[in-house]
Design a protein around this motif. Structure first.
Motif: not given
Length: 98
Positions: A17-26, A37-39, A59-63
């Protein structure tokens, strides 16, 4: 590596299993080094998991843009976890915020 060892590596990596990490704020000094972050499953689309409308809207609201992929709508698929932390690399601080 011989062929059997190489095939074993490929099988193992595909089964894991692998996880994608998406930054919502830095994290920056301006925001107190807080990161959000969203995982999610980075193979969710390939596993035919459903589009996650809430996660896609967040995600869209965060740009983030959600480009179409092979004619299918882009977005976040499957379940996700959203987490918040303090992350100051210079100060060597990492703490999950509950």
């Amino acid at each position: 590596l011989d062929d059997d060892a190489l095939l074993n590596i490929v099988r193992t990596s595909q089964a894991s299993a692998s996880c994608e990490i998406m930054a919502l704020t830095v994290p920056t000094a301006a925001n107190g080094f807080h990161a959000v972050s969203m995982y999610g499953d980075d193979n969710a689309r390939a596993h035919n998991l459903p589009l996650n409308y809430r996660a896609t809207k967040l995600m869209a609201a965060c740009g983030h843009s959600m480009p179409d992929i092979d004619g299918s709508p882009g977005g976040v698929f499957g379940d996700v976890f959203v987490g918040r932390c303090t992350d100051d690399e210079v100060g060597d601080v990492w703490e999950r915020i509950h």
